[in-house]
Write an enzyme that holds these catalytic residues in place. Structure first.
Site, short mmCIF file in Angstrom:
data_model
loop_
_atom_site.label_atom_id
_atom_site.label_comp_id
_atom_site.label_asym_id
_atom_site.label_seq_id
_atom_site.Cartn_x
_atom_site.Cartn_y
_atom_site.Cartn_z
N CYS A 43 -6.17 1.94 5.62
CA CYS A 43 -6.67 0.83 6.28
C CYS A 43 -6.24 0.22 7.61
CB CYS A 43 -6.54 -0.42 5.02
SG CYS A 43 -4.72 -1.00 5.03
N GLU A 76 1.02 3.88 1.81
CA GLU A 76 1.58 4.22 3.16
C GLU A 76 2.74 3.46 3.70
OE1 GLU A 76 -1.82 3.46 2.27
OE2 GLU A 76 -3.17 4.22 3.76
N CYS A 83 -2.45 -0.58 7.65
CA CYS A 83 -1.50 0.78 7.38
C CYS A 83 -1.79 1.47 8.81
CB CYS A 83 -2.10 1.51 6.07
SG CYS A 83 -1.69 0.69 4.71
N HIS A 133 0.81 -1.31 0.03
CA HIS A 133 0.06 0.02 -0.06
C HIS A 133 0.98 1.18 0.13
CE1 HIS A 133 -3.87 -1.80 1.84
NE2 HIS A 133 -3.39 -2.80 0.86
#
Length: 151
Positions: free
Chosen positions: A85, A57, A88, A55
């Protein structure tokens, strides 16, 4: 924190989201800032890397760790175009990021699926959160992406 500064940094994170989109990824971008300098940058890469943890992040945090040679990001601000999410968010908490600034909020059920956990951890770890920074642009890129995917 100055709204203009948050908008400035979020626009850079949004450029990363556009790059993710060009790669066929869900368009989410992130940057990690320390003392007015970007120390980590990322965009969603789960599809191209065949990695469910890739992701925006996480990639920004990995890059920042290598850049500053530390896994703790004291006095930093993470800018991300979509509300993180739970995976993260866990990484944000564990890395000791001071501020989280995000653009678009979860819209699926009109409420973040882990809102209570998010709020509890935010208070416990004293994470400062700002949301809806340049939200229309951050939301629109996602709306357009999924609209095109359904065609």
């Amino acid at each position: 924190m100055n709204t203009n500064k948050d908008e400035y940094w979020m626009k850079i994170a949004l450029k990363n989201a556009y790059y993710a989109q060009e790669q066929g990824e869900i368009p989410v971008g992130a940057i990690l800032v320390l003392k007015e300098k970007i120390i980590g940058t990322g965009w969603n890469s789960s599809i191209t890397q065949n990695d469910p943890t890739a992701h925006a992040e996480i990639i920004a945090l990995r890059q920042a760790g290598k850049n500053i040679k530390n896994y703790r990001f004291i006095n930093t601000t993470l800018y991300v175009t979509l509300q993180p999410c739970i995976m993260c968010f866990g990484a944000i908490i564990h890395s000791r990021i001071e501020r989280l600034v995000f653009g678009a909020s979860y819209k699926k059920d009109k409420k973040c699926p882990f809102e209570n956990i998010f709020l509890e951890l935010q208070k416990k770890y004293r994470l400062k959160v700002r949301k809806n920074i340049i939200e229309p642009k951050c939301s629109q890129i996602l709306i357009n992406f999924f609209k095109n995917k359904r065609k």
